[in-house]
Design an enzyme around this catalytic site. Structure first.
Site, PDB file in Angstrom:
ATOM      1  N   ARG A   1     -22.404  -4.379  33.438  1.00  0.00           N
ATOM      2  CA  ARG A   1     -21.839  -3.029  33.490  1.00  0.00           C
ATOM      3  C   ARG A   1     -22.939  -2.025  33.846  1.00  0.00           C
ATOM      4  NH1 ARG A   1     -17.078  -0.429  33.234  1.00  0.00           N
ATOM      5  NH2 ARG A   1     -16.786   1.182  31.683  1.00  0.00           N
TER       6      ARG A   1
ATOM      7  N   THR B   1     -10.098  -1.219  40.535  1.00  0.00           N
ATOM      8  CA  THR B   1     -11.004  -2.230  39.991  1.00  0.00           C
ATOM      9  C   THR B   1     -10.474  -3.516  40.583  1.00  0.00           C
ATOM     10  OG1 THR B   1     -11.404  -1.007  37.979  1.00  0.00           O
ATOM     11  CG2 THR B   1     -11.585  -3.368  37.761  1.00  0.00           C
TER      12      THR B   1
ATOM     13  N   THR C   1     -15.825  -3.376  39.045  1.00  0.00           N
ATOM     14  CA  THR C   1     -15.248  -2.054  39.287  1.00  0.00           C
ATOM     15  C   THR C   1     -16.248  -1.030  39.796  1.00  0.00           C
ATOM     16  OG1 THR C   1     -13.920  -0.308  38.247  1.00  0.00           O
ATOM     17  CG2 THR C   1     -15.650  -1.253  36.900  1.00  0.00           C
TER      18      THR C   1
ATOM     19  N   ASP D   1     -16.265   6.860  32.349  1.00  0.00           N
ATOM     20  CA  ASP D   1     -15.789   6.007  31.251  1.00  0.00           C
ATOM     21  C   ASP D   1     -16.445   6.368  29.917  1.00  0.00           C
ATOM     22  OD1 ASP D   1     -13.810   4.539  32.451  1.00  0.00           O
ATOM     23  OD2 ASP D   1     -15.031   2.776  32.865  1.00  0.00           O
TER      24      ASP D   1
ATOM     25  N   SER E   1     -15.508   0.022  28.243  1.00  0.00           N
ATOM     26  CA  SER E   1     -14.644  -0.457  29.328  1.00  0.00           C
ATOM     27  C   SER E   1     -13.362  -1.056  28.764  1.00  0.00           C
ATOM     28  CB  SER E   1     -15.388  -1.539  30.110  1.00  0.00           C
ATOM     29  OG  SER E   1     -14.541  -2.152  31.051  1.00  0.00           O
ATOM     30  N   SER E   2     -12.363  -1.151  29.627  1.00  0.00           N
ATOM     31  CA  SER E   2     -11.132  -1.854  29.247  1.00  0.00           C
ATOM     32  C   SER E   2     -11.016  -3.211  29.936  1.00  0.00           C
ATOM     33  CB  SER E   2      -9.911  -1.011  29.634  1.00  0.00           C
ATOM     34  OG  SER E   2      -9.937   0.218  28.967  1.00  0.00           O
TER      35      SER E   2
ATOM     36  N   GLY F   1      -6.872  -1.899  36.421  1.00  0.00           N
ATOM     37  CA  GLY F   1      -5.861  -0.963  35.922  1.00  0.00           C
ATOM     38  C   GLY F   1      -6.314  -0.094  34.768  1.00  0.00           C
TER      39      GLY F   1
HETATM   40  O1  DON Z   1     -14.136  -0.316  32.868  1.00  0.00           O
HETATM   41  C1  DON Z   1     -13.060   0.256  32.841  1.00  0.00           C
HETATM   42  O2  DON Z   1     -12.282   0.186  31.914  1.00  0.00           O
HETATM   43  C2  DON Z   1     -12.627   1.073  34.040  1.00  0.00           C
HETATM   44  N1  DON Z   1     -13.764   1.522  34.764  1.00  0.00           N
HETATM   45  C3  DON Z   1     -11.731   0.232  34.870  1.00  0.00           C
HETATM   46  C4  DON Z   1     -11.142   1.012  35.995  1.00  0.00           C
HETATM   47  C5  DON Z   1      -9.979   0.362  36.587  1.00  0.00           C
HETATM   48  O3  DON Z   1      -9.565  -0.699  36.196  1.00  0.00           O
HETATM   49  C6  DON Z   1      -9.309   1.066  37.645  1.00  0.00           C
HETATM   50  N2  DON Z   1      -8.272   0.228  38.197  1.00  0.00           N
HETATM   51  N3  DON Z   1      -7.317   0.166  38.677  1.00  0.00           N
END
Ligand code: DON
Length: 607
Positions: free
Chosen positions: A103, A411, A429, A453, A482-483, A503
């Site tokens: 990350r 992402t 991402t 984030d 992050s998710s 997402g």
């Molecule tokens: O790490 C994360 O949670 C976000 N940066 C992810 C972003 C994301 O999944 C956008 N997608 N469609």
């Protein structure tokens, strides 16, 4: 009128019976792609093929993952890759597993309030956490891929070998798909703000059309330098200097020292169970694994399979576990290298049973009523001067609730299984679609806007409408929460399936539903991926569903329980996630690839 002779009739009947005997079982859904040895599924066929090429040359799933990830940089710039970061969850055939955390990290000059203006409001526009030069964290993808290859690769393929498909795709060009052309065009407002990005992604303003051969010469040269000089090229070579110089010139934060200091973290994956299946998933700084395991533990006492896959009763139960898990996410989660995340407490089954004590099968719990389950946050290792503010006590919180609405983002996730049974679930991402919009001149590298984030300000939503707490505040060197939830499921201790999704916060719920579709409802891998999905993230207190993904009578029942709704809108937003998934058939050992139809260019390929 002539009739066929009895002999002919007999023959025809026989042929008909024979044809029935050889008709494969009828299916109401798409069959997966089947392969005996290895399988790659990603959002773009050319990136899947890059991985397959490595497998067929004797490489393992990790070699293939690096090739696929690098190729995605070229063919799927929407989610970037090398200008960003991500998580690679690896399970080796011998049963070991590891989570590589590559990350992005906050640059050394980043400060907690860097996105808060003098008036106390969060900045928008060119100085913001979402657009432009100040929005980027230090990219980790190249370091992550290099470590993966060196430590877990087959040893048969070199760094230059795994970079080659990406270099070739950039140098020789690839045909722009209708979807890619549309994505470039719909992001023109962001990309035109930066000359280099306008030149590359918008064809200088003339736009790329479907079928155009798109050559990315600067990016090809970057890959050639990486091949020649090795991965440190990105962090201390000419590429690093190009990044640092451009950042300095344009008011960005990332310096050569930041790049040199970047470190991948090897973490122990989280390991939980759901109805006897083992779930291996991403630990912090992902919130995904913890939330996923919390939700499974809250679901387990309920006979989910008996509720019906698309019933109001199931959606009600799932919404209630989602809002409780996301409430804890906001309060307790952050980078474990900087804050103490109470992982064991959050995953404790007694705690989670208590968390669901106020669940009512006939009434929605308003999100405002959900308190963080472990009490106010205990932040033990914050830098000096950090106010121990708890999100639950923040007075402006409720005032924000009405204005929360997710925006378009991207992402990408890919899954790989090789012939030996090694598996990779990788989610990478730039954060938003085309990240910060900035391309570093002369490199073809599109940069992330991952700084968004972090918690820019407690009580103010980020671009996903997420409210976050002080555990996720900006500190130099820290990784934003992050998710992303790359996940591997075992059945009888053997590899069963590999999944994940893009997402933003919806990732966690997409993975939840794919896994539950298989375990609770016995769906095939394609049906599990294709079934409609819902999302709730505590705040806003609104249940979102896919276009045509919820019947009116189901919605009416949910409304009568007190839920409020939102049908997802907009091109990227109409459907939730992209669950690129591979299952290993326990009977035949075949690899069953399910690319997700929600992203039209995705493709599972195997051999
Ligand atoms: O790490 C994360 O949670 C976000 N940066 C992810 C972003 C994301 O999944 C956008 N997608 N469609």
């Amino acid at each position: 009128m002539s009739h066929p002779s009895p002999r002919l009739r007999f023959l025809a009947t026989g042929l008909f019976a024979l044809s029935l005997a050889f008709t494969p079982a009828l299916r109401a859904q798409r069959a997966p792609v089947e392969a005996q040895h290895g399988m790659v599924t990603s959002v773009h066929e050319l990136a899947s093929l890059a991985g397959l090429e490595m497998l067929q040359r004797g490489g393992n799933a990790i070699d293939a993952a690096v090739a696929t990830g690098l190729a995605l940089t070229v063919v799927h710039p929407f989610a970037g890759i090398i200008g960003g970061g991500g998580f690679m969850l690896i399970r080796l055939a011998d049963g070991r597993s590891v989570a590589l955390d590559y990350r992005e990290r906050a640059p050394a000059s980043a400060t907690r309030d860097m996105y808060v203006g003098p008036d106390g409001n969060v900045l928008s526009g060119p100085a913001s956490s979402t657009v432009g030069w100040r929005a980027s964290g230090v990219p980790g993808s190249i370091a992550g891929f290099a470590l993966a290859l060196q430590k877990y690769g087959s040893g048969k393929l070199s760094w230059a070998d795994v970079c080659e498909p990406a270099r070739r795709l950039a140098a020789d060009g690839h045909r722009v798909t209708p979807i890619a052309a549309a994505l470039h065009r719909t992001h023109a407002k962001l990309l035109t703000q930066f000359d280099e990005s306008k030149k590359i992604f918008l064809n200088g303003g003339a736009f790329w059309k479907p079928g155009d051969l798109w050559i990315q010469a600067d990016l090809a040269a970057t890959f050639a330098r990486l091949q020649k000089n090795g991965p440190r090229e990105f962090y201390e070579g000419a590429t690093a200097r190009l990044i640092a110089d451009a950042m300095k010139k344009n008011g960005g934060l990332i310096t050569l020292a930041d790049l040199q200091a970047y470190q991948v973290a090897e973490r122990t994956p989280l390991h939980g169970t759901y109805r006897g299946y083992d779930i291996i998933t991403m630990p912090p700084p992902s919130s995904g694994g913890i939330a996923l395991l919390q939700m499974f533990a809250m679901l387990e006492p309920h006979d989910v399979g008996a509720l019906g896959a698309q019933s109001a009763a199931k959606y009600h139960l799932f919404t209630e576990v989602m809002r409780r898990a996301f409430r804890d996410r906001a309060e307790y989660l952050g980078d474990p290298d900087f804050v103490k995340v109470p992982v064991a407490e959050l995953l404790d089954r007694t705690y989670l049973k208590k968390r669901m004590a106020d669940f009512s099968p006939t009434r929605a719990t308003p999100s405002e009523k959900i308190e963080p389950g472990l009490g106010t946050v205990k932040l033990t290792s914050l830098p000096p001067g950090f106010p121990g503010l708890s999100l639950s006590h923040h007075s402006t919180l409720n005032a924000q609730l009405a204005r929360l609405a997710p925006e378009s983002t991207e992402t990408t996730h890919f899954s790989i299984v090789d012939a030996a049974g090694n598996a990779v679930a990788n989610t990478s991402t730039l954060n938003g679609g085309y990240g910060s919009g900035v391309t570093i001149p002369g490199t073809g590298i599109l940069m992330n806007n991952e700084m968004d984030d972090f918690t820019a300000k407690v009580g103010v939503k980020n671009m996903f409408g997420l409210l976050q707490g002080p555990a996720n505040a900006i500190v130099p060197g820290k990784r934003p929460l992050s998710s992303m939830t790359p996940t591997i499921v075992l059945k009888d201790k053997k590899l069963f399936f590999v999944t994940g999704s893009p997402g933003g916060p919806t990732i966690i719920n997409t993975v939840l539903q794919i896994v539950s579709n298989v375990i609770d409802f016995g769906m095939s891998v394609t049906q599990a991926v294709e079934s409609p999905r819902i999302h709730h993230q505590w705040m806003p207190d609104s249940l979102s569903y896919e276009r045509n993904g919820l019947s009116t009578d189901t919605a009416n029942i949910l409304k009568s329980l007190g839920h409020s709704f939102k049908e997802r809108a907009s091109y990227e937003g109409a459907y939730q996630g992209d669950g690129e998934t591979i299952m290993v058939d326990p009977q035949t050992n075949l690899r069953l690839g399910a690319s997700d139809l929600r992203r039209g260019d995705s493709k599972a390929v195997g051999y």
